[in-house]
Design an enzyme around this catalytic site. Structure first.
Site, PDB file in Angstrom:
ATOM      1  N   VAL A 112      49.796  50.241  43.681  1.00 41.25           N
ATOM      2  CA  VAL A 112      50.382  51.523  44.071  1.00 41.25           C
ATOM      3  C   VAL A 112      49.563  52.140  45.208  1.00 41.25           C
ATOM      4  O   VAL A 112      48.327  52.130  45.182  1.00 41.25           O
ATOM      5  CB  VAL A 112      50.406  52.463  42.841  1.00 41.25           C
ATOM      6  CG1 VAL A 112      50.590  53.907  43.254  1.00 41.25           C
ATOM      7  CG2 VAL A 112      51.509  52.030  41.885  1.00 41.25           C
ATOM      8  N   VAL A 154      44.317  50.761  40.446  1.00 45.14           N
ATOM      9  CA  VAL A 154      44.620  50.041  41.679  1.00 45.14           C
ATOM     10  C   VAL A 154      45.822  49.101  41.502  1.00 45.14           C
ATOM     11  O   VAL A 154      46.194  48.395  42.426  1.00 45.14           O
ATOM     12  CB  VAL A 154      43.416  49.242  42.235  1.00 45.14           C
ATOM     13  CG1 VAL A 154      42.261  50.161  42.535  1.00 45.14           C
ATOM     14  CG2 VAL A 154      43.005  48.117  41.312  1.00 45.14           C
ATOM     15  N   GLU A 155      46.419  49.094  40.326  1.00 49.61           N
ATOM     16  CA  GLU A 155      47.620  48.282  40.141  1.00 49.61           C
ATOM     17  C   GLU A 155      48.827  49.207  40.019  1.00 49.61           C
ATOM     18  O   GLU A 155      49.307  49.748  41.001  1.00 49.61           O
ATOM     19  CB  GLU A 155      47.437  47.323  38.958  1.00 49.61           C
ATOM     20  CG  GLU A 155      46.308  46.311  39.273  1.00 49.61           C
ATOM     21  CD  GLU A 155      46.086  45.240  38.228  1.00 49.61           C
ATOM     22  OE1 GLU A 155      47.080  44.678  37.731  1.00 49.61           O
ATOM     23  OE2 GLU A 155      44.917  44.956  37.906  1.00 49.61           O
ATOM     24  N   MET A 156      49.295  49.473  38.781  1.00 50.13           N
ATOM     25  CA  MET A 156      50.494  50.302  38.642  1.00 50.13           C
ATOM     26  C   MET A 156      50.176  51.778  38.416  1.00 50.13           C
ATOM     27  O   MET A 156      51.043  52.640  38.539  1.00 50.13           O
ATOM     28  CB  MET A 156      51.366  49.722  37.533  1.00 50.13           C
ATOM     29  CG  MET A 156      51.830  48.303  37.916  1.00 50.13           C
ATOM     30  SD  MET A 156      52.307  47.286  36.516  1.00 50.13           S
ATOM     31  CE  MET A 156      54.079  47.481  36.596  1.00 50.13           C
TER      32      MET A 156
END
Lengths: 363, 258
Positions: A112, A154-156
């Site tokens: 994201v 740092v992902e979803m």
């Protein structure tokens, strides 16, 4: 330590008893018991058997989450749905997509807001067979794994309570969850169970290698790939099979263990990611990462936990070179004596591991 | 880091009751880090130099072609063949790739290591240059200008040996050597024919001969020295020489072929 240990052994049966009592009392009646603590979530439909292609053993299924048509379908919808991310831009498939062998074709993934992850997205293909998940093994099951990236900033980047709230407010999801798990609200546990059940169907086998090795089709592999297979297994040559295992009746190409190859050294020769050590704090685990499967490897580059090897030839060269020296280097990582043709043969063999993925798992 | 490691070693040695005597260089203080060493300053008004040439006598052997079939990319770069460079005789009859250094005569003097790195490049599936000198503590940058992966492996016996894979387009590896070692053989673990040699000494008085076979060791304080010349095929030779104040001494080495 002794008294504590004795206590633990006494309390364990009590806990099991407490957990089973609500189930015993509620299962027979149709009456809701919403306040029951630790109600066991389980799929309500008829379990289905996951068909495995040539070269794979039966898919291990946890007793508490036998896959059903409904949980698999729900898991698939969730897997491909960007609603699971904070800004509706990222789904599981964004980084583990079918176009790249259920990875994303990048050294490290973009989450994201364009944030970069620290490690290369591992393939979901045949993850069902891995005893632990993530490069460092921090999740013990696919269920545990499924929650990680959703909340990872740092992902979803979506806290679990937000995901659950979002799905409960959705027009479609609540009834799909009820169909799969029975009455009750959407919970994180159900999300994880559904995604895990879908992921257990994302399997690849019946590759040219499988048809040659397990199907008796001696024409399934090229001469170069057959030579490569020999080198792959030869302890005096590639010795790849030591960790990327081949059994008598099937092949997972992973021992499910952690090994240090020296990947991820910085310019000064220090390990930039301590891998398994971050979970165990055991010195010998420094720089060790889980052995990945090699199935469909031609589709899942770039390679290694940091995506540092762009091509299979570079991977072979890395092993020929004996990895990178460091105090925790795995004892089986040594300089390999392989001629130019032998290196090419190994690549040809690795390219023969691309198998079929069931069309039901595609979006 | 190095001083910390030395201090730790000193503590470890001191802690061991059976240790017969503490190392002479070990600092007495148990935790105070060693202050910046007292570097020797050369007095420019009295400094001299040693210079000369490395001659080659005898029959110049035919160059051997190298088998580069291990890597098709390397083979492509050398369509006309790659030749062994362990012996390079210059047109003027001198030898290239000879490492010359002050073997003894500088004892007790500590020289500040240069901050400027020595560069060892991997280019055309070979090391360039083939022979390098470096001062202990001076940075070594290993770069890869090739389109292939290399795995540099300095096979040090006195310093720590290491090997590291280096993909095309990646930043240079940065290393140092901490002790004198003449020479360190360097291999590439992926391309068996690749060879380099590193001479690491604890002072700046070293040189490697090039296309004219000449060398110079400037800014030498007056004194009695042993100068050694090393060649990959022909081994070592040494000579003693006295450098007087502001004198320019000349010496010649001759290596004989078959």
């Amino acid at each position: 330590m002794e008294p504590n240990h004795r206590n633990a052994s006494i309390t364990t049966p009590l806990v099991i008893l407490m957990l089973s009592v609500p189930c015993l009392t509620s299962c027979g009646s149709t009456k809701e018991t919403p306040k029951t603590p630790a109600a066991v979530v389980a799929p309500v439909g008829t379990p289905v058997e996951i068909q495995t292609p040539l070269g794979l053993p039966p898919v291990p299924i946890p007793p508490g989450n036998k896959p059903t048509a409904d949980t698999i379908a729900l898991g698939k919808k969730l897997y491909y749905d960007t609603k699971l991310s904070a800004d509706d831009t990222i789904s599981c498939a964004s980084c583990h997509g079918p176009a790249h062998g259920f990875t994303d074709g990048l050294p490290v993934s973009t989450g994201v807001g364009g944030k970069l992850g620290g490690r290369s997205a591992p393939t979901v293909l045949n993850a069902a067979y891995s005893p632990v998940q993530f490069w460092d093994g921090r999740a013990g099951s696919l269920e545990d794994q499924a929650g990680g990236p959703v909340a990872n900033p740092v992902e979803m980047n979506m806290p679990h309570e937000v995901v659950v709230k979002k799905l409960n407010a959705d027009a479609e999801y609540p009834k799909l969850f009820e169909k799969a798990f029975g009455p009750g609200p959407v919970t994180l546990e159900k999300v994880q169970m559904a995604i895990a059940s879908f992921e257990r169907t994302v399997i690849a086998g019946n590759s040219p290698f499988d048809r040659y090795q397990f199907g008796g089709d001696k024409k399934a592999l090229s001469a170069a790939a057959i030579r490569g297979l020999g080198l792959f297994k030869d302890p005096a040559k590639g010795n790849c099979v030591k960790c990327h295992t081949i059994e008598e009746k099937y092949a997972l190409f992973s021992d499910g263990k952690f090994h240090n190859l020296g990947v991820g050294m910085n310019a000064e020769g220090e390990l930039s990611d301590l891998g398994r050590y971050t979970q165990t704090k055991v010195e010998a685990d420094k720089g060790a990462f889980r052995t990945p499967t090699l199935r469909n490897i031609a589709q899942t580059g770039p390679y290694m936990h940091d995506g540092s090897a762009k091509t299979l030839r570079r991977v072979v060269d890395f092993y020929v070179g004996g990895g990178n020296s460091n105090p925790q280097l795995d004892k089986d990582i040594k300089k390999l004596e392989l001629s130019g043709r032998e290196r090419e043969d190994l690549v040809a063999f690795l390219e023969s591991l691309t198998g079929e993925v069931p069309k039901e798992v595609l979006p | 880091m190095k001083t910390l490691a030395m201090a730790a070693l000193a503590i470890a040695l001191a802690a061991c009751s059976s240790a017969p005597k503490p190392a002479a260089e070990a600092p007495k203080a148990d935790k105070a880090p060693v202050a910046k060493p007292d570097y020797f300053k050369v007095d420019a008004s009295t400094a001299g130099s040693v210079h000369g040439k490395i001659q080659f006598r005898g029959k110049k052997p035919a160059r051997k072609k190298i088998d580069v079939s291990e890597d098709p990319m390397c083979a492509k770069m050398h369509a006309a063949g790659l030749f062994d460079e362990s012996l390079v005789v210059n047109p003027n009859g001198t030898l290239a790739n000879v490492f010359i250094y002050v073997k003894s005569g500088l004892e007790g003097k500590t020289f500040e290591p240069p901050k400027e790195p020595v560069v060892l490049d991997q280019k055309g599936c070979g090391f360039s240059p083939r022979v390098i000198g470096i001062q202990t503590g001076q940075p070594l940058n290993v770069s890869n200008s090739d389109p292939v992966t290399h795995n540099i492996h300095p096979m040090a016996q006195i310093n720590r040996a290491w090997n590291q894979s280096q993909d095309p387009g990646t930043e240079p590896l940065k290393r140092r050597f901490v002790q004198r070692e003449v020479m360190i053989k360097v291999k590439c673990n992926i391309h068996s024919w690749m060879r380099a040699w590193i001479g690491a000494v604890e002072h700046p008085y070293f040189a490697v001969t090039g296309a004219n076979g000449a060398f110079e060791l400037p800014d030498l304080p007056p004194g009695d020295y042993t100068i050694e010349a090393w060649h990959e095929v022909y081994g070592v030779q040494e000579q003693k020489i006295t450098v007087k104040a502001s004198s320019k001494e000349e010496i010649a080495f001759t290596f004989k072929g078959e």
